[in-house]
Design a protein around this motif. Structure first.
Motif, mmCIF file in Angstrom:
data_model
loop_
_atom_site.group_PDB
_atom_site.id
_atom_site.type_symbol
_atom_site.label_atom_id
_atom_site.label_comp_id
_atom_site.label_asym_id
_atom_site.label_seq_id
_atom_site.Cartn_x
_atom_site.Cartn_y
_atom_site.Cartn_z
ATOM 1 N N LEU A 58 1.052 -0.838 -0.147
ATOM 2 C CA LEU A 58 0.031 -0.290 0.008
ATOM 3 C C LEU A 58 1.120 1.546 -0.346
ATOM 4 O O LEU A 58 2.260 1.275 0.197
ATOM 5 C CB LEU A 58 -0.972 0.142 1.214
ATOM 6 C CG LEU A 58 -1.944 -1.654 1.515
ATOM 7 C CD1 LEU A 58 -2.676 -0.674 2.473
ATOM 8 C CD2 LEU A 58 -3.122 -0.902 0.087
ATOM 9 N N PHE A 59 0.677 2.378 -0.340
ATOM 10 C CA PHE A 59 1.065 3.464 -0.147
ATOM 11 C C PHE A 59 0.044 4.966 0.050
ATOM 12 O O PHE A 59 -0.655 4.618 0.208
ATOM 13 C CB PHE A 59 1.725 4.188 -1.952
ATOM 14 C CG PHE A 59 1.977 3.074 -2.679
ATOM 15 C CD1 PHE A 59 3.598 2.574 -2.476
ATOM 16 C CD2 PHE A 59 1.294 2.059 -3.630
ATOM 17 C CE1 PHE A 59 4.727 1.872 -3.408
ATOM 18 C CE2 PHE A 59 1.940 0.848 -4.483
ATOM 19 C CZ PHE A 59 3.445 1.234 -4.013
ATOM 20 N N ALA A 60 1.036 5.024 1.095
ATOM 21 C CA ALA A 60 0.646 6.609 1.711
ATOM 22 C C ALA A 60 1.191 8.134 1.488
ATOM 23 O O ALA A 60 2.123 7.211 0.798
ATOM 24 C CB ALA A 60 1.231 6.916 2.968
ATOM 25 N N ILE A 61 0.144 8.306 0.204
ATOM 26 C CA ILE A 61 0.565 10.072 0.055
ATOM 27 C C ILE A 61 0.964 10.749 0.826
ATOM 28 O O ILE A 61 0.259 11.204 1.959
ATOM 29 C CB ILE A 61 -0.509 10.142 -1.127
ATOM 30 C CG1 ILE A 61 -1.099 9.204 -1.773
ATOM 31 C CG2 ILE A 61 -0.029 11.184 -1.273
ATOM 32 C CD1 ILE A 61 -2.221 9.508 -2.569
ATOM 33 N N ARG A 62 2.361 11.521 1.205
ATOM 34 C CA ARG A 62 3.067 12.814 1.606
ATOM 35 C C ARG A 62 2.512 13.702 0.895
ATOM 36 O O ARG A 62 2.577 14.242 1.260
ATOM 37 C CB ARG A 62 4.506 12.035 1.411
ATOM 38 C CG ARG A 62 4.649 11.650 3.043
ATOM 39 C CD ARG A 62 6.323 11.307 3.489
ATOM 40 N NE ARG A 62 7.140 13.079 3.624
ATOM 41 C CZ ARG A 62 6.457 13.291 4.192
ATOM 42 N NH1 ARG A 62 6.246 12.771 5.765
ATOM 43 N NH2 ARG A 62 7.837 14.277 5.025
ATOM 44 N N VAL A 104 -1.747 7.459 -11.477
ATOM 45 C CA VAL A 104 -0.998 8.138 -11.913
ATOM 46 C C VAL A 104 -0.506 9.669 -11.699
ATOM 47 O O VAL A 104 -1.406 9.951 -10.923
ATOM 48 C CB VAL A 104 -1.051 8.478 -13.462
ATOM 49 C CG1 VAL A 104 -0.269 9.882 -14.021
ATOM 50 C CG2 VAL A 104 -1.236 7.321 -14.599
ATOM 51 N N ALA A 105 0.880 10.288 -11.377
ATOM 52 C CA ALA A 105 0.332 11.439 -10.599
ATOM 53 C C ALA A 105 0.480 12.528 -11.411
ATOM 54 O O ALA A 105 0.906 12.767 -12.620
ATOM 55 C CB ALA A 105 2.421 11.354 -9.992
ATOM 56 N N LEU A 106 -0.249 13.925 -11.384
ATOM 57 C CA LEU A 106 -1.238 14.775 -11.400
ATOM 58 C C LEU A 106 0.123 15.935 -10.842
ATOM 59 O O LEU A 106 -0.093 17.100 -11.978
ATOM 60 C CB LEU A 106 -2.503 14.467 -11.024
ATOM 61 C CG LEU A 106 -3.346 13.678 -11.068
ATOM 62 C CD1 LEU A 106 -4.856 13.952 -10.928
ATOM 63 C CD2 LEU A 106 -3.636 13.747 -12.652
ATOM 64 N N GLU A 107 0.312 15.576 -9.908
ATOM 65 C CA GLU A 107 2.097 16.188 -10.239
ATOM 66 C C GLU A 107 3.014 15.733 -9.125
ATOM 67 O O GLU A 107 2.723 14.932 -9.489
ATOM 68 C CB GLU A 107 1.097 17.468 -9.302
ATOM 69 C CG GLU A 107 0.587 16.926 -8.240
ATOM 70 C CD GLU A 107 0.528 17.991 -6.663
ATOM 71 O OE1 GLU A 107 0.166 19.527 -6.899
ATOM 72 O OE2 GLU A 107 -0.475 17.559 -6.069
ATOM 73 N N ASP A 108 3.916 16.656 -9.014
ATOM 74 C CA ASP A 108 4.805 15.540 -8.571
ATOM 75 C C ASP A 108 4.983 14.992 -7.277
ATOM 76 O O ASP A 108 3.959 15.872 -6.275
ATOM 77 C CB ASP A 108 6.315 16.346 -8.001
ATOM 78 C CG ASP A 108 7.360 16.624 -9.912
ATOM 79 O OD1 ASP A 108 6.465 16.128 -10.604
ATOM 80 O OD2 ASP A 108 8.259 18.215 -9.728
ATOM 81 N N ALA A 109 5.201 13.837 -6.835
ATOM 82 C CA ALA A 109 4.287 13.238 -5.318
ATOM 83 C C ALA A 109 5.337 12.148 -5.104
ATOM 84 O O ALA A 109 6.178 11.924 -5.620
ATOM 85 C CB ALA A 109 3.035 12.784 -5.883
ATOM 86 N N GLU A 110 5.034 12.292 -3.482
ATOM 87 C CA GLU A 110 5.911 11.712 -2.313
ATOM 88 C C GLU A 110 5.452 10.658 -2.279
ATOM 89 O O GLU A 110 4.406 11.003 -1.695
ATOM 90 C CB GLU A 110 7.113 12.270 -1.967
ATOM 91 C CG GLU A 110 8.217 11.078 -0.651
ATOM 92 C CD GLU A 110 9.147 11.911 0.039
ATOM 93 O OE1 GLU A 110 10.170 12.375 -0.854
ATOM 94 O OE2 GLU A 110 8.355 12.980 0.629
ATOM 95 N N VAL A 111 5.619 9.641 -1.894
ATOM 96 C CA VAL A 111 4.201 8.609 -1.509
ATOM 97 C C VAL A 111 5.486 7.814 -0.355
ATOM 98 O O VAL A 111 6.216 7.026 -0.125
ATOM 99 C CB VAL A 111 3.423 7.666 -1.922
ATOM 100 C CG1 VAL A 111 3.353 7.901 -3.261
ATOM 101 C CG2 VAL A 111 5.077 6.676 -2.787
ATOM 102 N N CYS A 112 4.915 6.970 1.061
ATOM 103 C CA CYS A 112 5.782 5.905 1.809
ATOM 104 C C CYS A 112 4.946 4.733 1.271
ATOM 105 O O CYS A 112 3.584 4.076 1.331
ATOM 106 C CB CYS A 112 5.485 6.188 3.281
ATOM 107 S SG CYS A 112 5.322 8.073 3.810
ATOM 108 N N VAL A 113 5.803 3.879 1.121
ATOM 109 C CA VAL A 113 5.789 1.818 0.330
ATOM 110 C C VAL A 113 5.340 1.293 2.522
ATOM 111 O O VAL A 113 6.762 1.214 2.656
ATOM 112 C CB VAL A 113 6.864 1.714 0.057
ATOM 113 C CG1 VAL A 113 6.579 0.241 -0.240
ATOM 114 C CG2 VAL A 113 7.541 2.434 -0.823
#
Length: 240
Positions: A58-62, A104-113
């Motif tokens: 799962l990915f938590a969107i930071r 798909v990222a709609l802007e630059d993004a960072e996620v926690c794996v």
């Protein structure tokens, strides 16, 4: 190129309240830190996962904003959802161990794996975490159900009003303004999600502007009269 990975600490994360259950002990937070050891950056237009790929995390969107979509038989992209910072993405893969959409990222993004195997293992020990994971999944089901109702019976202005209210409510929970938002998605993507043609989305936005309900400058939207939006949505419910 492999996505950039960075060591992360949940215990110091300002999104912790949104992502993770409250009331975990220091020891439990430490265990969680060990599970979620990696962050991943996704450039605008980049894909976090694809339909058919094996599900492992799962990915938590930071930071950033995503859309989930599936390709229809005639090759178009059908948008199935929009996800923002503080939300969990990837739940679609739990059922069949494969992802059922593209993210798909709609802007630059960072996620926690968040490796699902580890989360499950830790959930068995930490009941608060298990409850929290169930709550997140339940919230997604409720949201999906809401979208189905939206598409099943609402007129164009009701769909767009409900969409704007939902978006601003989710942003407000993250500490943003209750009335102003920047749309990270295009009018076309909104149309795809709401089952409306691009012209209909543009025409409905114009109608809201004319009626003094919203102000629109390119992607900046200011909700001038939230009650009017609520009345539009509620008038639909009153009809049923």
């Amino acid at each position: 190129m492999t996505p950039q990975t960075i060591k992360v600490a949940c215990s110091n994360c300002n999104l912790r309240e949104l992502c993770m259950p409250l009331g975990l002990s220091e020891e439990q937070l430490k265990r969680l830190d060990e599970v979620i050891a990696v962050r991943r950056k996704v450039k605008r237009g980049g894909t976090l996962f694809r339909n058919g790929e094996p599900f492992t995390s799962l990915f938590a969107i930071r930071t950033g904003f995503f859309k989930t979509c599936v390709a229809t038989e005639d090759g178009r992209d059908q948008v199935t959802g929009f996800q923002m910072a503080g939300e969990i993405i990837g739940l679609d893969g739990i059922v069949s161990d494969r992802h059922t959409c593209d993210a798909v990222a709609l802007e630059d993004a960072e996620v926690c794996v968040m490796p699902f195997e580890n989360i499950e293992e830790l959930s068995r020990e930490v009941k608060a975490l298990q409850h929290h994971v169930h709550k997140i999944m339940s919230r997604e089901i409720v949201r999906e159900h809401g979208v189905m109702l939206l598409l099943g019976s609402m007129r164009a202005e009701e769909r767009l009003a409900a969409f704007l209210l939902n978006l601003v409510q989710r942003l407000h929970a993250r500490g943003f303004s209750q009335s102003e938002l920047v749309l990270r998605m295009t009018r076309e993507e909104i149309g795809s999600y709401l089952g409306l043609k691009l012209e209909t989305v543009s025409r409905t936005f114009s109608k809201f502007v004319e009626e003094g309900i919203v102000e629109v400058k390119q992607r900046h939207v200011r909700i001038v009269d939230a009650n009017a939006l609520r009345n539009i949505v509620n008038s639909q419910q009153a009809r049923h």
